[in-house]
Design an enzyme around this catalytic site. Structure first.
Site, short mmCIF file in Angstrom:
data_model
loop_
_atom_site.label_atom_id
_atom_site.label_comp_id
_atom_site.label_asym_id
_atom_site.label_seq_id
_atom_site.Cartn_x
_atom_site.Cartn_y
_atom_site.Cartn_z
N HIS A 64 21.73 40.57 41.33
CA HIS A 64 20.88 41.13 42.38
C HIS A 64 19.47 41.20 41.77
O HIS A 64 18.99 42.26 41.39
CB HIS A 64 21.39 42.52 42.76
CG HIS A 64 20.74 43.10 43.98
ND1 HIS A 64 19.68 42.51 44.64
CD2 HIS A 64 21.02 44.23 44.68
CE1 HIS A 64 19.34 43.26 45.68
NE2 HIS A 64 20.13 44.31 45.74
N LYS A 109 32.56 33.90 64.43
CA LYS A 109 33.42 32.93 65.13
C LYS A 109 34.00 31.92 64.16
O LYS A 109 34.58 30.92 64.60
CB LYS A 109 32.61 32.20 66.21
CG LYS A 109 32.01 33.11 67.27
CD LYS A 109 31.15 32.28 68.22
CE LYS A 109 30.25 33.16 69.06
NZ LYS A 109 29.13 32.41 69.62
N ARG A 156 18.68 49.23 52.84
CA ARG A 156 17.55 49.20 51.94
C ARG A 156 17.02 47.81 51.65
O ARG A 156 15.86 47.52 51.87
CB ARG A 156 18.02 49.74 50.58
CG ARG A 156 17.49 51.07 50.23
CD ARG A 156 18.39 51.66 49.19
NE ARG A 156 18.88 52.90 49.73
CZ ARG A 156 18.42 54.07 49.37
NH1 ARG A 156 17.53 54.16 48.42
NH2 ARG A 156 18.87 55.14 49.93
N THR A 157 17.90 46.95 51.14
CA THR A 157 17.45 45.64 50.69
C THR A 157 16.94 44.81 51.87
O THR A 157 15.89 44.18 51.79
CB THR A 157 18.59 44.92 49.96
OG1 THR A 157 19.05 45.76 48.92
CG2 THR A 157 18.14 43.60 49.39
N ARG A 196 22.50 37.82 51.22
CA ARG A 196 23.37 38.85 50.63
C ARG A 196 24.80 38.45 51.00
O ARG A 196 25.09 38.22 52.17
CB ARG A 196 23.02 40.21 51.24
CG ARG A 196 24.12 41.26 51.18
CD ARG A 196 24.37 41.82 49.80
NE ARG A 196 23.23 42.43 49.20
CZ ARG A 196 22.93 43.73 49.30
NH1 ARG A 196 23.70 44.54 49.98
NH2 ARG A 196 21.87 44.22 48.67
#
Lengths: 427, 309
Positions: free
Chosen positions: B136, B86, B58-59, B108
């Site tokens: 958020h 890595k 969604r975001t 995020r």
């Protein structure tokens, strides 16, 4: 080679001295303390300075062997000398850990070879610091350890802790314990409370520390063994130790300069240099620790000097290594925040850095008297400096005090009659 | 009121006026949804990097679409496919993105404080798309936008936030935003999922959804993660659902004009039944649309723009 320290204010809590006096040193020992001592080959003018016994730190991490990129015995003891310490007791969480005689011998040899100050190792309580089987404690004691500890790994099995305290009785060495119930602590990264809630960082409840202090007080009662509580950080912890002492149990405790002056609100910066175990607590805890220093519940100040490289620290808060350096700043922090504010008298503060730690771990030094080793520090009560990375002389710079203005800096550190730190031109 | 910030890291730092400005700017952005051609030339030539250390549909999609409709060139980096897998550190990744000439980084990350660390490392505008359990902000802004759209105003409303408050960045950002806009907030959940001293953020606490539900104007249902049950924070999803799930019976206890929102994705049958999710009082799908509008507004303001054409 003789040296006369002339014109300073000599304070020695052990001998009850606080007077202008000279100190004569010869052959690494103090020969005399007084006002009309004979001349010496060398003279050190100490007007305006305070001359006190060299500081003793019961809790440092020198990282060698195994983590030389963070600190070495040479660099860590240089940081110690810069902070006025003449003896440091180092924790066994090296790689390999100090769980056998060979590692003890290496640390002692390297300390003698390249150490700026005296180095005393602590031996692990259990093999590999795994909390399961006891180390050969008698062998370690014979090799020269001054205490036992599994450091950051709290022995979670209470039976193992009981056996260690019982077995350790024949050696009469203390067990220095880091109190953290690993289940209660969980994934916590900072003190659980208002600030952890605001920041969304997993909190670590104070109960994680308190339940282990309570358990080990009971085990001290059961066994008669000696428990030294490392870096007590909670008000409840102070109260538990206070009660244990009233009962006459053989317990002692230390507090760190950071737990005595900083609170969890500082974590709001997400600065990884504020990440330390046990975590910074609240103002109330800071006040309780200070009260503990005043009434003798807390026996001494120890730094828990825990160097970490930039790469270990300049990452997300949750990934950052635990710990902060403390050797260089310990005395100025206490002097600025506790002595100058009137919380402790000067002689009380010095006692916490000298006589008391020496007595707890039965170490030489900690006093100024004829026949004692010439371990001394001269500090300048007026000297004001902002803490910078350059001012920290160990390998790592992970200090939460960087940027703070502190007073009372050590300017001359003498170990066994030898100058090991000299601040600026001859001063 | 003009916008001066370079980054959007959280709602804790924003003033009521700044929040108001974002919501007002999002209004014309939403209007674009009704146009046949949904692309504005406003931010042509700008580059936005979506840097996602956690899975998100969604975001991430919402930011991507918001960027595209403003004519921003969008690059997505998900860490399991990149050099992060890595062992590259956040700082190194950030420096690389900066060197590639990005104007915005949308991050995020599972660790609280990561967005701030990024903002301190690079010269690029950083938008926090969720950092650990911390904040958020764009989710809370789209929730505020939805509430204002449905209720006319946020001032004086009573909002319940229900569920796993302890691990929720959505809850924290919503508490900051709602209280700044003059709403009263009650957080509701089992005591094991309510963080210590949450009252200090200005929210009231209840463990009893049935007691609170008749009195609120808005119910914000949070997603409950199954891992929390495994971690021992509550005994079973069944009992959680019995105590805190929003079903028809509970919704009937609420006011007729109650608004139900959910940040998604929903666990249907756990914290919310499909019946309730499809009820006209629920605006879960519209929240998604509003999310794009709010994120367009944020990109626009952070780039110092003047008018939405």
């Amino acid at each position: 080679m003789s040296l006369l320290i002339k014109g300073g204010r000599v304070i020695d809590p052990a001998g009850g001295i606080d007077a202008p006096a000279d100190i004569l040193i010869e052959g690494g020992q103090i020969i005399g303390v007084g006002t009309d001592l004979p001349a010496a080959k060398e003279e050190l003018p100490a007007q305006g300075l305070v001359v006190v016994p060299g500081f003793i730190d019961l809790h440092v991490h020198l990282r060698e062997p195994g983590y030389e990129y963070k600190e070495t015995i040479a660099s860590g003891t240089r940081a110690a000398a810069r902070g006025g310490f003449t003896s440091v007791v180092c924790m066994p969480n090296t790689n390999p850990p100090v769980d056998n005689k060979a590692v003890v011998e290496f640390i002692l040899a390297e300390g003698a070879r390249n150490g700026a100050v005296r180095v005393y190792p602590i031996g692990a309580i259990t093999k590999g610091r795994r909390g399961e089987e006891l180390t050969e404690m008698a062998d370690l004691a014979a090799a020269g350890v001054v205490a036992f500890s599994d450091d950051g790994n709290t022995i979670m099995n209470a039976v193992v802790m009981r056996r260690a305290l019982e077995y350790g009785k024949m050696l009469d060495l203390p067990l220095s314990v880091h109190c953290e119930d690993v289940n209660l602590a969980g994934q916590g990264l900072m003190n659980e409370g208002r600030t952890s809630t605001l920041l969304g960082l997993p909190g670590q409840t104070r109960a994680a520390e308190n339940v282990i202090i309570a358990r080990d007080v009971e085990l001290a009662r059961l066994t008669g063994g000696r428990v030294h509580f490392a870096h007590v950080s909670t008000k409840e912890g102070v109260e538990l130790v206070r009660r244990a002492k009233k009962l006459g149990l053989r317990v002692s405790a230390e507090a760190t300069p950071h737990h005595l002056t900083l609170t969890d609100e500082l974590v709001a910066t997400y600065d990884p240099n504020t990440k330390v175990s046990p975590p910074l607590r609240t103002r109330e805890d800071v006040e309780a620790l200070r009260a503990g220093l005043l009434d003798g519940t807390i026996d001494c100040v120890a730094t828990d000097h825990a160097p970490h490289s930039r790469d270990d620290k300049e990452v997300e808060y949750s990934h950052a290594a635990w710990g902060m350096v403390g050797l260089e700043t310990a005395w100025p922090v206490i002097y600025t925040h506790l002595v100058l504010t009137g919380c402790l008298s000067l002689i009380q503060a010095i006692d916490l850095f000298t006589r008391k730690p020496a007595e707890l771990f039965n170490l030489p030094g900690g006093r100024i008297a004829a026949g004692q080793p010439a371990d001394l520090v001269l500090f300048d009560p007026k000297k004001n400096q902002r803490v910078t990375e350059e001012l920290l002389v160990g390998k790592s710079k992970n200090s939460p005090f960087i940027g703070q203005e502190l007073q009372g800096w050590p300017v001359y550190t003498i170990v066994g009659g030898q100058a090991r730190w000299v601040d600026e031109i001859g001063r | 009121m003009s916008w001066t910030r370079k980054h959007l890291l959280g709602l804790q730092d924003l003033s009521r006026d700044e929040i108001q400005l974002i919501l007002d700017t999002a209004e014309p952005c939403k209007e674009i949804f009704t146009r046949p051609i949904k692309k504005l030339p406003t931010l042509r030539g700008r580059v936005m990097v979506n840097l996602f250390y956690e899975p998100s549909t969604r975001t991430r999609t919402s930011f991507e679409l918001a960027g595209k409709w403003m004519s921003v060139d969008v690059i997505n980096i998900s860490t399991n496919l990149s050099s992060v897998a890595k062992g590259e550190s956040l700082k190194d990744t950030a420096k690389t993105i900066e060197a590639l000439g990005a104007d915005f980084v949308v991050i995020r990350h599972y660790a609280a404080g990561s967005a701030k660390l990024l903002a301190e490392t690079v010269q690029v505008s950083v938008i926090n798309a969720g950092d650990g359990a911390h904040e958020h902000p764009t989710q809370a802004l789209l929730d505020l936008f939805t509430i204002r759209d449905k209720k006319g105003s946020i001032e004086g409303l009573h909002v319940a936030i229900v569920g796993d408050i302890l691990h929720s960045r959505v809850a924290r950002s919503n508490i900051w935003g709602l209280t700044k806009m003059g709403a009263k907030v009650t957080v509701i959940g089992p005591p094991t999922l309510i963080p210590q001293e949450i009252e200090q953020m200005g929210a009231e606490v209840s463990y009893d959804l049935d007691e609170v539900i008749p009195h609120v104007d808005v119910i914000n249902m949070l997603r409950i993660q199954k891992e929390r049950q495994v971690a021992g924070l509550f005994p079973s999803l069944r009992e959680y659902s019995v105590l805190y799930g929003l079903n028809r019976r509970r919704l009937d206890q609420a006011r007729d004009d109650v608004l139900v929102i959910h940040p998604g994705p929903t666990n249907l049958g756990v914290e919310i039944t499909s019946e309730v999710a499809e009820d006209p009082r629920a605006s879960i799908d519209e929240q998604v649309t509003n999310g794009v509008a709010v994120r367009m507004a944020v990109l626009y303001l952070l780039s110092g723009g003047k008018d939405i054409p």
